[in-house]
Motif scaffolding. Structure first.
Motif, PDB file in Angstrom:
ATOM      1  N   UNK A   1      40.607  39.245  32.663  1.00 16.38           N
ATOM      2  CA  UNK A   1      40.690  39.657  31.259  1.00 16.38           C
ATOM      3  C   UNK A   1      39.547  40.581  30.850  1.00 16.38           C
ATOM      4  N   UNK A   2      38.514  40.657  31.662  1.00 18.69           N
ATOM      5  CA  UNK A   2      37.361  41.486  31.327  1.00 18.69           C
ATOM      6  C   UNK A   2      37.702  42.965  31.369  1.00 18.69           C
ATOM      7  N   UNK A   3      36.948  43.725  30.608  1.00 22.48           N
ATOM      8  CA  UNK A   3      37.098  45.180  30.639  1.00 22.48           C
ATOM      9  C   UNK A   3      36.513  45.729  31.937  1.00 22.48           C
TER      10      UNK A   3
ATOM     11  N   UNK B   1      37.545  27.964  40.303  1.00 26.19           N
ATOM     12  CA  UNK B   1      37.729  29.328  40.808  1.00 26.19           C
ATOM     13  C   UNK B   1      38.924  29.989  40.118  1.00 26.19           C
ATOM     14  N   UNK B   2      39.980  29.240  39.893  1.00 22.62           N
ATOM     15  CA  UNK B   2      41.148  29.776  39.194  1.00 22.62           C
ATOM     16  C   UNK B   2      40.830  30.167  37.766  1.00 22.62           C
ATOM     17  N   UNK B   3      40.041  29.339  37.089  1.00 27.69           N
ATOM     18  CA  UNK B   3      39.633  29.654  35.711  1.00 27.69           C
ATOM     19  C   UNK B   3      38.746  30.889  35.676  1.00 27.69           C
ATOM     20  N   UNK B   4      37.814  30.977  36.632  1.00 31.05           N
ATOM     21  CA  UNK B   4      36.918  32.135  36.684  1.00 31.05           C
ATOM     22  C   UNK B   4      37.699  33.408  37.006  1.00 31.05           C
ATOM     23  N   UNK B   5      38.687  33.302  37.907  1.00 32.13           N
ATOM     24  CA  UNK B   5      39.521  34.461  38.236  1.00 32.13           C
ATOM     25  C   UNK B   5      40.245  34.967  36.990  1.00 32.13           C
ATOM     26  N   UNK B   6      40.838  34.057  36.226  1.00 33.87           N
ATOM     27  CA  UNK B   6      41.544  34.461  35.010  1.00 33.87           C
ATOM     28  C   UNK B   6      40.589  35.083  33.995  1.00 33.87           C
TER      29      UNK B   6
ATOM     30  N   UNK C   1      39.020  53.871  42.126  1.00 32.06           N
ATOM     31  CA  UNK C   1      38.109  53.296  41.137  1.00 32.06           C
ATOM     32  C   UNK C   1      38.617  52.045  40.461  1.00 32.06           C
ATOM     33  N   UNK C   2      39.836  51.627  40.744  1.00 32.46           N
ATOM     34  CA  UNK C   2      40.360  50.424  40.109  1.00 32.46           C
ATOM     35  C   UNK C   2      39.839  49.174  40.821  1.00 32.46           C
ATOM     36  N   UNK C   3      39.955  48.044  40.125  1.00 28.39           N
ATOM     37  CA  UNK C   3      39.477  46.766  40.649  1.00 28.39           C
ATOM     38  C   UNK C   3      40.638  45.805  40.826  1.00 28.39           C
ATOM     39  N   UNK C   4      40.474  44.880  41.755  1.00 25.22           N
ATOM     40  CA  UNK C   4      41.417  43.781  41.952  1.00 25.22           C
ATOM     41  C   UNK C   4      40.595  42.503  42.027  1.00 25.22           C
ATOM     42  N   UNK C   5      40.951  41.508  41.231  1.00 27.04           N
ATOM     43  CA  UNK C   5      40.257  40.213  41.230  1.00 27.04           C
ATOM     44  C   UNK C   5      41.171  39.205  41.900  1.00 27.04           C
ATOM     45  N   UNK C   6      40.621  38.463  42.868  1.00 28.53           N
ATOM     46  CA  UNK C   6      41.417  37.488  43.596  1.00 28.53           C
ATOM     47  C   UNK C   6      40.638  36.217  43.879  1.00 28.53           C
ATOM     48  N   UNK C   7      41.331  35.263  44.482  1.00 30.61           N
ATOM     49  CA  UNK C   7      40.749  33.967  44.805  1.00 30.61           C
ATOM     50  C   UNK C   7      41.201  33.588  46.207  1.00 30.61           C
ATOM     51  N   UNK C   8      40.306  32.977  46.984  1.00 33.51           N
ATOM     52  CA  UNK C   8      40.660  32.557  48.338  1.00 33.51           C
ATOM     53  C   UNK C   8      39.675  31.503  48.829  1.00 33.51           C
ATOM     54  N   UNK C   9      40.166  30.674  49.739  1.00 35.37           N
ATOM     55  CA  UNK C   9      39.260  29.708  50.374  1.00 35.37           C
ATOM     56  C   UNK C   9      38.635  30.302  51.633  1.00 35.37           C
TER      57      UNK C   9
END
Length: 160
Positions: free
Chosen positions: A134-136, A125-130, A79-87
């Motif tokens: 931080x979101x709940x 994309x980096x700003x959106x990832x950060x 149930x956990x989430x991982x947020x990432x960035x990629x081209x």
């Protein structure tokens, strides 16, 4: 010691605070704040119950766009989430499945792609990832489920 304005600290004045001027009594102000907190907890617990690995559909990997990146969210079986960035999200998913990259994806190999946003410039994309990191959990869940009313409610400040 109370200040002449009625507040606890020097220079604080109740008449200058517009949020306190709207409520006629402190007890009503407290009950309104309590009700807002209660609704927030109710919605957050509802979202916790909705999040089930088997119930949320995975999304397809977008085609890479030259010079632009994507922000993605993976959901793990626990149930956990991982947020990432990629081209190149497809290639990145393959790397995650092979155990390369983030520690969380190395340890918890059973995941699926549940959200992709983009394409956008790498810095955006980096700003959106950060921001998403931080979101709940409740806000991420509302975003994945496209429940924008709940997302709007969870984004409101609780300070007032």
């Amino acid at each position: 010691m109370r200040s002449p304005g009625g507040g606890l600290f020097r220079g604080s004045r109740r008449s200058q605070d517009p949020t306190k001027a709207k409520c006629p009594s402190p007890s009503l102000r407290h009950s309104t704040r309590f009700l807002s907190s209660f609704v927030h907890l109710l919605m957050a617990s509802h979202l916790r119950n909705v999040v089930d690995f088997n119930r949320i559909d995975s999304v397809g990997c977008p085609e890479p766009v030259e010079g632009l990146s994507f922000v993605y969210i993976l959901m793990f079986r626990n149930g956990s989430f991982y947020v990432g960035i990629s081209d190149n999200v497809s290639r990145r998913m393959d790397l995650h499945r092979c155990g390369f990259g983030a520690r969380q994806t190395k340890l918890l190999r059973s995941f699926k792609l549940v959200y992709v946003e983009g394409p956008m410039k790498r810095c955006d994309a980096g700003k959106r990832e950060q921001q998403l990191k931080k979101w709940s959990r409740a806000k991420k869940t509302a975003l994945i489920l496209e429940d924008f009313d709940t997302l709007r409610f969870l984004s409101q400040s609780r300070d007032s």
